[in-house]
Design a protein around this motif. Structure first.
Motif, short mmCIF file in Angstrom:
data_model
loop_
_atom_site.label_atom_id
_atom_site.label_comp_id
_atom_site.label_asym_id
_atom_site.label_seq_id
_atom_site.Cartn_x
_atom_site.Cartn_y
_atom_site.Cartn_z
N UNK A 102 -13.98 35.11 -13.86
CA UNK A 102 -13.22 36.36 -13.76
C UNK A 102 -11.89 36.23 -14.50
N UNK A 103 -11.40 37.36 -15.03
CA UNK A 103 -10.17 37.38 -15.82
C UNK A 103 -9.14 38.32 -15.21
N UNK A 104 -7.91 38.11 -15.60
CA UNK A 104 -6.80 38.94 -15.10
C UNK A 104 -7.04 40.40 -15.44
N UNK A 105 -6.79 41.29 -14.47
CA UNK A 105 -6.95 42.73 -14.67
C UNK A 105 -8.35 43.25 -14.41
N UNK A 152 -13.84 45.54 -16.84
CA UNK A 152 -13.62 44.38 -17.70
C UNK A 152 -12.22 44.36 -18.30
N UNK A 153 -11.69 43.17 -18.50
CA UNK A 153 -10.44 42.98 -19.22
C UNK A 153 -10.65 43.23 -20.71
N UNK A 154 -9.62 43.76 -21.36
CA UNK A 154 -9.69 43.94 -22.81
C UNK A 154 -9.75 42.60 -23.53
N UNK A 155 -9.42 41.52 -22.84
CA UNK A 155 -9.44 40.18 -23.43
C UNK A 155 -10.77 39.47 -23.23
N UNK A 156 -11.73 40.12 -22.58
CA UNK A 156 -13.03 39.50 -22.35
C UNK A 156 -13.86 39.56 -23.63
N UNK A 157 -14.50 38.45 -23.96
CA UNK A 157 -15.41 38.38 -25.11
C UNK A 157 -16.74 37.79 -24.63
N UNK A 213 -12.91 34.30 -22.58
CA UNK A 213 -11.54 34.76 -22.82
C UNK A 213 -11.20 34.56 -24.29
N UNK A 214 -10.70 35.61 -24.94
CA UNK A 214 -10.38 35.53 -26.36
C UNK A 214 -9.41 34.37 -26.61
N UNK A 215 -9.55 33.71 -27.77
CA UNK A 215 -8.88 32.43 -28.00
C UNK A 215 -7.36 32.50 -27.86
N UNK A 216 -6.72 33.55 -28.38
CA UNK A 216 -5.26 33.57 -28.33
C UNK A 216 -4.74 33.73 -26.90
N UNK A 217 -5.54 34.32 -26.03
CA UNK A 217 -5.15 34.40 -24.62
C UNK A 217 -5.35 33.06 -23.91
N UNK A 253 -2.23 31.07 -24.61
CA UNK A 253 -1.13 31.64 -23.85
C UNK A 253 -1.19 31.20 -22.39
N UNK A 254 -2.40 31.16 -21.83
CA UNK A 254 -2.56 30.71 -20.44
C UNK A 254 -2.17 29.24 -20.30
N UNK A 255 -2.49 28.45 -21.29
CA UNK A 255 -2.14 27.02 -21.24
C UNK A 255 -0.63 26.83 -21.38
N UNK A 256 0.00 27.67 -22.19
CA UNK A 256 1.45 27.60 -22.29
C UNK A 256 2.09 27.92 -20.93
#
Length: 440
Positions: free
Chosen positions: A39-42, A67-72, A90-94, A97-100
């Motif tokens: 599951x993803x945020x939102x 679904x989140x807009x970041x779901x792939x 989860x799309x790569x750039x997100x 960001x989560x790891x940061x």
């Protein structure tokens, strides 16, 4: 205490408002935290509870209702079963960001420190990057025979893989042939695992054999190596029992073209998993450390000399220290082979008393650390840091980095000037990081 059973299998709907450090969605039901795999945020998801605990529950996604807009769409058909990846949806750039956020959360929550500046996250190849790893092997008659793959999300089981999109292509194409090979062996029940590693040349495969192999099985392995251009090794005991089934294999190795350095290694040696990220990480570490011809740099947990030898190109002198005697020997040989005379290596267990170590008495101006998950607190507490103006700390575990950062800042008089995440393991929740400390 975790509990399962009929009550733990209930289904319900949940809104996800956060992502855990392990890559799971986080929601709340009746005031209690629920960690939800997949599951993803939102998102609003229908979940099935898997375990109940006193302070939190765990569940897995059954259906995504919103679904989140970041779901792939995950690339791998094994996603959700195999534990090798948890973030393919989860799309790569997100992901980075989560790891940061995981890094900064750990620094603040555990270390009570905040970097003066956040480094841009470092990324490289997001797919087909994993050049070193270990497949578990299990013979399960009910599942049709031999299974070769990473562990399932339930670690009691081995995932039956047919492909993998995170390992290097030369390894991915071997998964099915390896399954067929081991399934045909008389010792198919006694092959426990297959480790793989690849530099710039052929893949090396290390078979952990729990029994002595018969002549027919040895011939099968030899034929497999020829057919697939793979080097085949057996490991009948501990790490020092590994031997090749042929004596004419060329040395395993990889180049760091930017520095004109070639590293050679053995099949069970530690090398950084992601080659392109490793090259970028070395460049960033050197930029942050700013070595000059007047610097004497100490590189702790140096391994094969991954940082030591590139640092030697610009520093006056570099001393590398590593606990694995085999890695130290190969680091020394790598230095000699590359014509690097200003790098010296020592073997020492950096988790133990180092008071008798001769290298410890040398005066250093800069320090680089690349410790394992446990961090570097034992050696830092024993080090005379006087004169060390800058420390660059490469971390594979943000919690231990946060603890060590607190020690350096609060007890040894350093400032945490920069920190940032590095995506060594895309599609997973693993967080690699780099931090810079300067003497006050």
């Amino acid at each position: 205490m975790a509990r399962s059973g009929p009550k733990a299998k209930r289904e319900f709907e949940l809104d996800i408002d956060n992502l855990s450090h392990e890559g799971r969605g986080v929601g709340r039901l009746d005031g209690k935290t629920v960690f939800v795999a997949g599951a993803l945020v939102g998102e609003r998801v229908k979940v099935q509870q898997t375990t109940r605990n006193r302070h939190f529950d765990e569940a897995r996604t059954q259906e995504v209702l919103k679904a989140s807009a970041d779901r792939v769409e995950p690339r791998c058909p094994h996603f959700g079963i195999c534990s090798g990846c948890v973030l393919q949806h989860l799309v790569s750039h997100r992901q980075i960001e989560a790891k940061q956020r995981t890094l900064t959360d750990n620094l603040q929550r555990i270390g009570h420190v905040t970097p003066e500046a956040l480094l841009p996250a470092l990324t490289a190849d997001a797919w087909a990057y994993r050049r070193k790893g270990r497949f578990s092997v299990r013979y399960v008659e009910k599942k049709g025979g031999v299974l070769v793959g990473f562990r399932e999300t339930d670690p009691r089981f081995v995932a039956q893989l047919h492909e993998c999109h995170t390992v290097v292509p030369a390894v991915s194409v071997l998964i099915v042939p390896l399954t067929e090979l081991i399934g045909a062996m008389q010792a198919k029940r006694e092959i426990a695992q297959v480790e793989f590693i690849q530099g710039d040349g052929p893949v090396a495969l290390v078979f952990r054999n729990l029994v002595t192999l018969c002549a027919e099985d040895l011939q099968r392995l030899a034929d497999f190596g020829v057919a697939h251009d793979a080097q085949i090794f057996l490991q009948p005991g501990g790490v020092y029992s590994v031997f090749p089934i042929r004596e004419d294999y060329p040395a395993l190795g990889f180049d760091l073209a930017e520095y004109g350095i070639r590293f050679e290694f053995k099949p069970l040696d530690f090398i950084q998993v992601n080659a392109s990220l490793n090259a970028a990480m070395i460049a960033r570490a050197i930029t942050l450390l700013e070595p000059t011809a007047t610097d004497v740099v100490l590189d702790l947990f140096c391994g094969l000399g991954n940082f030591t030898l590139p640092l030697a190109k610009s520093a006056g002198e570099v001393v590398g220290v590593e606990g694995d005697h085999g890695l130290v020997a190969r680091a020394q040989e790598n230095a000699r082979r590359n014509g690097i005379a200003n790098a010296e290596f020592f073997a020492a267990d950096l988790t133990q008393d180092i008071s008798a170590q001769l290298w410890k008495t040398q005066r250093f101006t800069k320090l680089l650390l690349d410790p394992p998950r446990a961090g570097a607190i034992e050696v830092l507490k024993q080090m005379n840091l006087e004169g060390i103006r800058r420390i660059v700390y490469v971390s594979c575990h943000p919690a231990s980095l946060a603890r060590d950062a607190a020690y350096l800042v609060q007890e040894r008089g350093y400032r945490l000037v920069q920190a940032g995440a590095m995506d060594m393991f895309p599609q997973t929740a693993h967080v690699e990081a780099i931090a810079v400390f300067e003497a006050v």
